[in-house]
Motif scaffolding. Sequence first.
Motif, short mmCIF file in Angstrom:
data_model
loop_
_atom_site.label_atom_id
_atom_site.label_comp_id
_atom_site.label_asym_id
_atom_site.label_seq_id
_atom_site.Cartn_x
_atom_site.Cartn_y
_atom_site.Cartn_z
N SER B 321 12.11 -3.47 -12.00
CA SER B 321 11.57 -2.55 -10.99
C SER B 321 11.43 -3.24 -9.65
O SER B 321 11.69 -2.66 -8.60
CB SER B 321 10.27 -1.95 -11.49
N LYS B 322 11.04 -4.55 -9.72
CA LYS B 322 10.89 -5.29 -8.47
C LYS B 322 12.24 -5.43 -7.78
O LYS B 322 12.37 -5.29 -6.56
CB LYS B 322 10.29 -6.68 -8.74
N LYS B 323 13.26 -5.72 -8.55
CA LYS B 323 14.61 -5.86 -8.01
C LYS B 323 15.06 -4.57 -7.37
O LYS B 323 15.69 -4.55 -6.30
CB LYS B 323 15.58 -6.26 -9.12
N GLN B 324 14.71 -3.52 -8.05
CA GLN B 324 15.09 -2.20 -7.55
C GLN B 324 14.42 -1.92 -6.21
O GLN B 324 15.03 -1.42 -5.26
CB GLN B 324 14.68 -1.15 -8.57
N GLN B 325 13.15 -2.25 -6.17
CA GLN B 325 12.39 -2.05 -4.92
C GLN B 325 13.02 -2.82 -3.77
O GLN B 325 13.14 -2.33 -2.65
CB GLN B 325 10.94 -2.53 -5.09
N ARG B 326 13.43 -4.05 -4.09
CA ARG B 326 14.06 -4.87 -3.07
C ARG B 326 15.34 -4.22 -2.56
O ARG B 326 15.61 -4.17 -1.36
CB ARG B 326 14.35 -6.25 -3.63
N ALA B 330 16.13 -3.05 1.10
CA ALA B 330 17.24 -3.67 1.83
C ALA B 330 18.23 -2.63 2.33
O ALA B 330 18.65 -2.63 3.49
CB ALA B 330 17.92 -4.69 0.93
N THR B 331 18.59 -1.74 1.48
CA THR B 331 19.61 -0.76 1.87
C THR B 331 19.02 0.47 2.55
O THR B 331 19.73 1.24 3.17
CB THR B 331 20.40 -0.28 0.65
N GLY B 332 17.74 0.63 2.39
CA GLY B 332 17.11 1.83 2.97
C GLY B 332 17.38 3.05 2.15
O GLY B 332 17.02 4.16 2.51
N MET B 333 18.08 2.86 1.12
CA MET B 333 18.37 4.02 0.30
C MET B 333 17.34 4.16 -0.78
O MET B 333 17.02 3.24 -1.50
CB MET B 333 19.75 3.87 -0.33
N ILE B 334 16.90 5.37 -0.78
CA ILE B 334 15.89 5.61 -1.80
C ILE B 334 16.58 6.20 -3.01
O ILE B 334 17.06 7.32 -3.00
CB ILE B 334 14.82 6.58 -1.27
#
Lengths: 432, 434
Positions: B321-326, B330-334
Amino acid sequence: MSAGTLRSLASSGQRALQDISHPLSAEESALSRSPDVLNPSSAGERDLILANGTPVDTSSPASSSSLLNRLQLDDDLDGETRDLFVTVDDPKKHVSTMETYITYRVCTKTTRTEFDLPEYSVRRRYQDFDWLRNKLEESQPTHLIPPLPEKFVVKGVVDRFSEEFVETRRKALDKFLKRVADHPVLSFNEQFNAFLSAKDLNKRQGMALLTKMGESVKYVTGGYKLRARPVEFAAMGEYLDVFTLKLGTIDRIAQRIIKEQSEFLMELREYGPVYSSWSSFEEDLHDPLEGVSGCVSNCSSALEELTEDMSEDFLPVLREYVLYIESMKNVLKKRDQVQAEYETKLEAVVFREDKKTPVSSDVEKCQDRVECFNADLKADWDRWQNNKRQDFRQLLTGMADRNIQYYEKCLAAWESLIPLLQDKQDTKGETN
Amino acid sequence: MADSGSEDIAVIGNTDLTPSESENNLKNTMVEKGTNLLKMMEISVAEAEKRTGKNAVNMQETYTVYLIETRPVDAASEGTNPVPDSLWRRYSEFELLRNYLLVTYPFLVVPPLPEKRAEFVWHKLSADNMDPDFVERRRVGLENFLLRVASHPDLSSDNIFYSFLTEENGWKETVFETGFQAKADSRLKALNATFRVKNPDKRFAEMKHYGDELQSVISQLLRVRARAADRLYGVYKVHGNYGRVFSEWSAIEKEMGDGLQSAGHHMDAYAASVDDILEEEEHYADQLKEYLFYADALRAVCRKHELTQYELEMATMDLTSKKQQREELATGMIRTFSLKGMTSKLFGQETPEQREAKLKMLETQIEEGKEMVKERNAECEEFVKSAWVDIERFKEQKDHDLREALISYAIMQISMCKKGIQVWNNAKECFSKM
């Protein structure tokens, strides 16, 4: 010759009144002492010896009872001395519109001339046995008649037609007839003969005989009071009282054991299968556990057999003896009656002024009766004691045998399990 | 038992040990090649004594203490037979030791203690902890426990265990100093909480299931056996009544008297024989009980594995989940719906500085997370490896011990049957002489 029915009563011949001791005198035992015809020297002075000094004719049927009783006391089942063999078997159910009942086959083999044929096979039902027993009691009141199994089934739960019940009854009926057949007097009874041989038992036959009974029947009528039972017979009475108690205790103990064993059996029947369900999720231990389960199951079956045997064979015999004792007690009472009658009449005569002959002959008849009765009773008592000893030896030995068989079956089961359990043992395992 | 002087153990200070008991001890303990402690020293729980003292709440209480004796193995073989070292311990101290071992070696199937209270009793035995029979059987059970620990390849080298055997004073303090209780508390909480493992290890799941079944079946077995023992007692004892009535009956008989009287004596002997029979069966019940409790220990290992697995899964999930948040940051894509996403939509996105800060924090967390996952993974692998070795060892031990128990049970039954045959043969002889 049915020595039982029309017995002449003057077995001991005439006796002078002065030779008879007064009932209240200390010499009372002489009256009741049984004649020992085989050893006249050891016999009492006043036993079967006629007033003129000649010994009684021992071959006369009237005294045959005591003589024969002595001769045939040991029941060693020596086939050569027995000439009458009876068996009860083959129970069958009869269904009629009126009722359903069981009949048993009664087989007879004999060389006796009293019987027309050497072999007979007839069918009889319990009623017929009951009739026979009543007839024997009526016609042989001085003798001990063997008991029959219970007439009425008190416990409503018992099935009258179940295999176990019928078999238990059959055994008891077989025993009954064998005991009668072995009796030197009873076995010559006319009704007994008819029972064994007649195609159809005409029970009304008995009614006619009743009128011919005559004086014999008077034994049963009472009303006389006995002052004291002779020592000998008092001892018998006491023995019977204690014996009844002990038998009752043994019966209760046997029942209790059967109950405990049945409850133990119930637990075993639950215990064994648990090992089985355990084995179902084991690998290495699968076979050993299954083995134990099978073993417990075998032991359960063996225990069930033991309990059933004890119920069917042990308890009924005990109860039969209780009935036997009751019969014996009744015979003792009858004997008391006869003696009481004699004593009363004797007393009346002794204190009478004039000694009229008819009266004295009546007294003498009474005296004869007493002596006969005493002789018969003592002979029967001895026979009964002997039979009792054998019966109980057999009964208790049987009980021991059954228990031994039970343990042997269990032993075999567990011993055969050991190699199975030790199988697959590695070198690191120790064996016993 | 250890190969040298095994019989001596039974003899140290306690002459009350019956041959069957020492045999029982022998049979209960597995000989393992390479057992450390047991090769060096002999251990026994020699005696039990009652003591009274003040307890934690300053109230008088009565309790039992057990004498633990130890002696170097060589001493006996030298023939000098020196006095063994000894100290007294009570049951609660054994419990403390075991709890410590459970927490410290969660991947091992820790040998169980004998039961705290008498269970599965049949009517004759009292359920009272002060009952001498119960105390005696507990003494045997405690000795068995120590021998099992001492012969375990891993547990036997534990220092706390060693000092339990050798240091009477201050041992408790030493145990508490290890801080195992803190670990115990947290672990206990986790174990009690319900959690679901996403990918359960099949082997452990099966083992746990096996443990459940074993516990259930042995409980049932012990229950029924106790009831059966009760009934058997009744059967034998009632036969004693024959003794009395035969004696009374013989008094009124002439020729039958002797036979009856002597038969009665045999009935008395038969009735009396059940006490020994059932005493022996208790040993069998104790052997079963040990494995009843062992099943529990096995299940505990499986649950602890689950916990380890769960923690690994948690750490992995957290990292993901942390990686995903990053990535989102980073990409601004939600990618996924999140409150952050919604609020940023509603209230505008963050400033680049804020984002930078956040990213940095996440990177740190991710690094920590990776470490955590690595750790937990290693833990898990280590656990699985060690646990499985011990489980295999346990399986072999169990198969061996239970097989031995069944054999000795069969031998007991054989002996009982033989005694029965003998008694009834004796009685039969007496009857035939009636």
